[in-house]
Motif scaffolding. Structure first.
Motif, PDB file in Angstrom:
ATOM      1  N   GLY A  26       0.817  -1.209   0.000  1.00 16.83           N
ATOM      2  CA  GLY A  26       0.000   0.000   0.000  1.00 16.83           C
ATOM      3  C   GLY A  26       0.851   1.259   0.000  1.00 16.83           C
ATOM      4  N   LYS A  27       2.112   1.107   0.364  1.00 18.81           N
ATOM      5  CA  LYS A  27       3.047   2.222   0.347  1.00 18.81           C
ATOM      6  C   LYS A  27       4.000   2.100  -0.841  1.00 18.81           C
ATOM      7  CE  LYS A  27       2.005   4.431   4.201  1.00 18.81           C
ATOM      8  NZ  LYS A  27       1.436   5.798   4.161  1.00 18.81           N
ATOM      9  N   ILE A  28       4.379   3.245  -1.399  1.00 18.11           N
ATOM     10  CA  ILE A  28       5.519   3.271  -2.321  1.00 18.11           C
ATOM     11  C   ILE A  28       6.758   3.308  -1.448  1.00 18.11           C
ATOM     12  CG2 ILE A  28       6.692   4.553  -4.142  1.00 18.11           C
ATOM     13  CD1 ILE A  28       3.921   5.807  -4.784  1.00 18.11           C
ATOM     14  N   VAL A  29       7.633   2.330  -1.600  1.00 19.07           N
ATOM     15  CA  VAL A  29       8.808   2.203  -0.736  1.00 19.07           C
ATOM     16  C   VAL A  29      10.061   2.544  -1.535  1.00 19.07           C
ATOM     17  CG1 VAL A  29      10.132   0.705   0.789  1.00 19.07           C
ATOM     18  CG2 VAL A  29       7.647   0.412   0.607  1.00 19.07           C
ATOM     19  N   ILE A  30      10.843   3.467  -0.997  1.00 19.81           N
ATOM     20  CA  ILE A  30      12.132   3.822  -1.598  1.00 19.81           C
ATOM     21  C   ILE A  30      13.234   3.303  -0.694  1.00 19.81           C
ATOM     22  CG2 ILE A  30      13.660   5.693  -2.311  1.00 19.81           C
ATOM     23  CD1 ILE A  30      11.216   7.400  -2.833  1.00 19.81           C
ATOM     24  N   PHE A  31      14.073   2.453  -1.227  1.00 21.01           N
ATOM     25  CA  PHE A  31      15.239   1.966  -0.493  1.00 21.01           C
ATOM     26  C   PHE A  31      16.457   2.802  -0.880  1.00 21.01           C
ATOM     27  CE2 PHE A  31      12.538  -1.813  -0.439  1.00 21.01           C
ATOM     28  CZ  PHE A  31      12.652  -2.202   0.895  1.00 21.01           C
ATOM     29  N   ASP A  32      17.167   3.277   0.129  1.00 14.12           N
ATOM     30  CA  ASP A  32      18.408   4.032  -0.086  1.00 14.12           C
ATOM     31  C   ASP A  32      19.560   3.209   0.465  1.00 14.12           C
ATOM     32  OD1 ASP A  32      20.419   5.938  -0.351  1.00 14.12           O
ATOM     33  OD2 ASP A  32      19.878   6.969   1.513  1.00 14.12           O
ATOM     34  N   PHE A  33      20.331   2.591  -0.431  1.00 14.11           N
ATOM     35  CA  PHE A  33      21.491   1.794  -0.030  1.00 14.11           C
ATOM     36  C   PHE A  33      22.683   2.744   0.095  1.00 14.11           C
ATOM     37  CE2 PHE A  33      18.601  -1.181  -1.954  1.00 14.11           C
ATOM     38  CZ  PHE A  33      18.706  -2.312  -1.162  1.00 14.11           C
ATOM     39  N   TRP A  34      23.258   2.837   1.301  1.00 11.49           N
ATOM     40  CA  TRP A  34      24.278   3.852   1.552  1.00 11.49           C
ATOM     41  C   TRP A  34      25.285   3.358   2.573  1.00 11.49           C
ATOM     42  CZ3 TRP A  34      24.168   7.396   6.108  1.00 11.49           C
ATOM     43  CH2 TRP A  34      23.273   6.962   7.091  1.00 11.49           C
ATOM     44  N   THR A  35      26.368   4.120   2.713  1.00 10.24           N
ATOM     45  CA  THR A  35      27.345   3.923   3.780  1.00 10.24           C
ATOM     46  C   THR A  35      27.806   5.315   4.199  1.00 10.24           C
ATOM     47  OG1 THR A  35      29.391   2.786   4.433  1.00 10.24           O
ATOM     48  CG2 THR A  35      29.293   3.648   2.177  1.00 10.24           C
ATOM     49  N   VAL A  58      10.426   5.931   3.025  1.00  6.02           N
ATOM     50  CA  VAL A  58      11.847   5.791   2.702  1.00  6.02           C
ATOM     51  C   VAL A  58      12.492   4.904   3.761  1.00  6.02           C
ATOM     52  CG1 VAL A  58      14.056   6.985   2.426  1.00  6.02           C
ATOM     53  CG2 VAL A  58      11.941   8.043   1.579  1.00  6.02           C
ATOM     54  N   ILE A  59      13.283   3.948   3.329  1.00  8.79           N
ATOM     55  CA  ILE A  59      14.020   3.076   4.243  1.00  8.79           C
ATOM     56  C   ILE A  59      15.491   3.138   3.875  1.00  8.79           C
ATOM     57  CG2 ILE A  59      14.375   0.710   5.048  1.00  8.79           C
ATOM     58  CD1 ILE A  59      11.433   0.183   4.543  1.00  8.79           C
ATOM     59  N   GLY A 104      20.262  14.228  10.843  1.00  9.38           N
ATOM     60  CA  GLY A 104      18.837  14.484  10.971  1.00  9.38           C
ATOM     61  C   GLY A 104      17.983  13.609  10.084  1.00  9.38           C
ATOM     62  N   ILE A 105      18.309  12.317  10.014  1.00  2.33           N
ATOM     63  CA  ILE A 105      17.557  11.395   9.163  1.00  2.33           C
ATOM     64  C   ILE A 105      16.256  11.019   9.865  1.00  2.33           C
ATOM     65  CG2 ILE A 105      17.585   9.097   8.109  1.00  2.33           C
ATOM     66  CD1 ILE A 105      20.628   9.454   7.803  1.00  2.33           C
ATOM     67  N   HIS A 106      15.131  11.205   9.175  1.00  2.61           N
ATOM     68  CA  HIS A 106      13.823  11.031   9.775  1.00  2.61           C
ATOM     69  C   HIS A 106      13.070   9.839   9.201  1.00  2.61           C
ATOM     70  CE1 HIS A 106      14.792  15.110  11.012  1.00  2.61           C
ATOM     71  NE2 HIS A 106      13.800  15.060  11.883  1.00  2.61           N
ATOM     72  N   HIS A 107      13.761   8.835   8.743  1.00  2.00           N
ATOM     73  CA  HIS A 107      13.097   7.634   8.254  1.00  2.00           C
ATOM     74  C   HIS A 107      13.769   6.397   8.841  1.00  2.00           C
ATOM     75  CE1 HIS A 107      16.097   8.690   4.975  1.00  2.00           C
ATOM     76  NE2 HIS A 107      16.512   7.492   5.349  1.00  2.00           N
TER      77      HIS A 107
END
Length: 676
Positions: free
Chosen positions: A62-71, A97-98, A122-125
């Motif tokens: 039901g959600k559009i999910v954005i994955f951010d692969f980072w280091t 966003v995850i 300040g990451i809010h997800h």
């Protein structure tokens, strides 16, 4: 089942972005917005940040999910964070966003270090610690950063490496939302995700993740980039008094008077008389603070993050019209030229204050670790610290290659002086020894000493290292390494936590101890590390509901062992009795905590709300030991925003006997008024 070809999906995404169309023809829209492979479920053993309970892909349907692969050591990954912040603000109801943090460096893989970074930026997800690369592999990620998008039916539709501008996200997401709403408005779940933003608050320290520091003997001043408070702090080196503050602490890129000017994660500092140059990282600009006039102006950068690197030597006659990328440090040479570590384009720049010309001076812009070549042909990897040693020799901390390198302008040559010499971005560690054998881990700072030494802030190893004059070996001089810590004292006990900047003057090496939120002062002759404590810390209190906590050096934590307590077995209590000086009290704005442990487990814990406080406990039959830990926050009546901290540890040996009717142990502490 197969996914739509990635190239076709990305081409359509790009066309949609540049054309501004709300939708494409039906077949094209279906191919663009509907995935054919079900998104993989999360492993169950991951650590999550900013969310109370782990999420599941089935629960996100039901959600559009954005994955951010980072280091978090990757500057390109840091560039994605503010873009996703814009996405979250505009599509708060439709998009989740995850962050999937798949660490390059060992230090980045520790959950507590990751938690610090989530707070710092300040990451809010929700953020996953994917340090075993399980989620990374399940989505076929190959580089940092990588973005993957899952449609609201739970099917994976897009994967793309590299930085993606907000405009592309905006066009794609608006098109996807319209596409599904036309089918059935109930497909997209518009109930916002409930978060637990444990990493998004200000811990209330006088400084917040200070990144760089500059000590100036001539003016007897210490300049501190109080990076996450978005300001520059100026203190007297001897009295340690706060002399001035540059910036309102609001996040922004506004020029003007010291009180109203704004910065966005400032780092490097360079002084020329009364002119202080500042590398303002997230403003993508070089700022100038006139200390005599107390005014801030911008001398390079238009405030927009650049998307392209500039060719070596290409002059820019109007520097404030150009888009820069994450300038991280600045340093003057003997000719009055300002060198800039342009971390985001993997180059060094020069700014000429007299002519106002700006140009790339080292590196071709390709991210790599290529040495023993000319300035123009060299390849750097996120340069983040600078030290000019004279005679055309500029040392720089090349963080992503975990090296200290030398740009020799007189001989047109770039070489490596510490860290791997194998032209690799993936050879790092914590090894002292000769060049070629020794290893660093994401070093951010470099500085010269009084006798020709080169000091290194080996950031992810939480150590201070040195190359002695005339030698080629790198040696640890301070810091116990490992996961970092906080303790003053000599080299046998002193600890740091991801120090990011260092500056030397008059026998003292000043260190921006970033994750401890303090400045440390190392007396090189005495071999002692000391915390630089301000004589008027109240000057750093930000006018808000935030609490500024003073003190808290774990080296000062007091340990008290009681005599053996003879007690009755069974139900009892451990009581706390605090005696405060006149006008002082427990601070009601921040929770003081008392924890009681046995040798094996946590027995009880509670927030301390009163000077007379009691915890119920069951005293076992026979002999035993309990351990009580108190973290006490206290303040003067009417000055709750300025908070002091005290930490105490009690060891409580006890023996139970039916002959005793005593059921309570009292822990007493007389709190001494702070000397401020």
């Amino acid at each position: 089942m197969r996914r739509p070809p990635l190239l076709m999906a990305l081409t359509l995404l790009f066309l949609l972005a540049i054309s501004g169309l709300a939708q494409a023809q039906q077949r094209t829209a279906k191919e663009l917005f509907e995935g054919e492979a079900l998104a993989p479920e999360f492993p169950t053993d991951l650590d999550w940040i900013n969310i109370e309970n782990p999420l599941t892909m089935s629960g996100l349907v039901g959600k559009i999910v954005i994955f951010d692969f980072w280091t978090y050591g990757c500057v390109n990954c840091l560039h994605v964070i503010p873009v996703l912040e814009q996405v979250e603000q505009k599509y708060a109801n439709e998009v989740v966003v995850i962050g999937v943090h798949s660490a390059k460096f060992e230090n980045e893989g520790q959950t507590e270090n990751l938690r610090q970074v989530v707070q710092r930026y300040g990451i809010h997800h929700p953020v996953i610690n994917d340090n075993e690369f399980d989620v990374w592999r399940s989505y076929g990620a190959r580089a940092w950063p990588t973005i993957a998008i899952v449609d609201p039916r739970g099917y994976w539709v897009i994967r793309q490496s590299g930085e993606i501008p907000f405009e592309i996200f905006d066009n794609y997401l608006s098109g996807m939302i319209e596409y599904y709403d036309e089918q059935d408005p109930s497909i997209i779940d518009r109930k916002p995700l409930e978060l637990a933003l444990e990493g998004a608050g200000d811990p209330g320290t006088p400084l917040l993740y200070p990144g760089k520091v500059l000590a100036d003997h001539a003016s007897n001043r210490l300049f501190i980039a109080d990076s996450s408070h978005n300001r520059i702090v100026i203190a007297d080196l001897e009295s340690r008094e706060i002399l001035d503050i540059i910036g309102s602490s609001a996040r922004g890129k506004d020029d003007g008077a010291f009180e109203s000017a704004t910065f966005d994660k400032p780092q490097g500092l360079a002084l020329n008389g009364d002119l202080l140059y500042i590398a303002d990282v997230n403003s993508h600009a070089i700022r100038l603070a006139n200390l005599a006039e107390r005014m801030v102006t911008t001398v390079a950068g238009n405030g927009v993050m650049g998307r392209q690197r500039l060719p070596f030597g290409a002059p820019i006659d109007a520097p404030t019209s150009v888009s820069l990328r994450s300038p991280w440090d600045v340093e003057f040479d003997d000719d009055g030229l300002l060198h800039i570590a342009m971390a985001g384009t993997h180059q060094l720049y020069i700014y000429e204050p007299e002519s106002g010309v700006l140009y790339p001076s080292v590196g071709n812009g390709r991210e790599a670790n290529l040495n023993d070549v000319s300035l123009a042909d060299s390849e750097l990897a996120q340069p983040s610290g600078l030290y000019y040693a004279g005679e055309g020799k500029l040392y720089f901390a090349d963080s992503e290659s975990s090296t200290i390198r030398l740009a020799d302008f007189e001989n047109d040559l770039v070489t490596v002086v510490s860290g791997t010499s194998n032209n690799s971005l993936f050879e790092f560690g914590d090894i002292d020894g000769e060049l070629g054998l020794n290893r660093l881990q994401h070093a951010l700072g470099v500085e010269g000493g009084p006798n020709g030494e080169i000091y290194i802030a080996d950031t992810y190893n939480s150590r201070i290292k040195v190359i002695r004059a005339g030698e080629t070996a790198t040696t640890t001089v301070f810091g116990l390494g490992g996961l970092g810590g906080y303790a003053d004292g000599d080299a046998s006990v002193a600890e740091f936590d991801e120090p990011g900047g260092i500056s030397y003057t008059d026998g003292i090496l000043y260190v921006a101890d970033t994750n401890n939120h303090v400045i440390r002062a190392i007396d090189l002759e005495a071999g002692i590390v000391d915390t630089f404590e301000f004589s008027n810390p109240e000057a750093l209190v930000i006018a808000s509901d935030a609490v500024t906590v003073l003190g808290g050096n774990s080296a000062d934590k007091r340990s008290i062992e009681l005599d053996k307590q003879l007690l009755a077995p069974g139900a009892g209590a451990v009581s706390l009795l605090l005696e405060f000086p006149a006008d002082y009290k427990i601070n009601p704005l921040i929770d003081s905590q008392l924890e009681l442990r046995s040798d094996e487990e946590l027995v009880a814990a509670a927030v301390v709300t009163d000077a007379g406080f009691s915890l119920p406990v069951e005293f076992s039959v026979g002999e035993g030991r309990l351990y009580a830990d108190l973290t006490l926050y206290y303040c003067r009546e009417g000055a709750e925003a300025l908070c002091f901290i005290e930490e105490l540890h009690w060891v409580i040996p006890f023996e139970t006997s039916d002959a005793s009717d005593r059921t309570e142990v009292t822990l007493y502490r007389e709190v001494v008024a702070p000397d401020v």
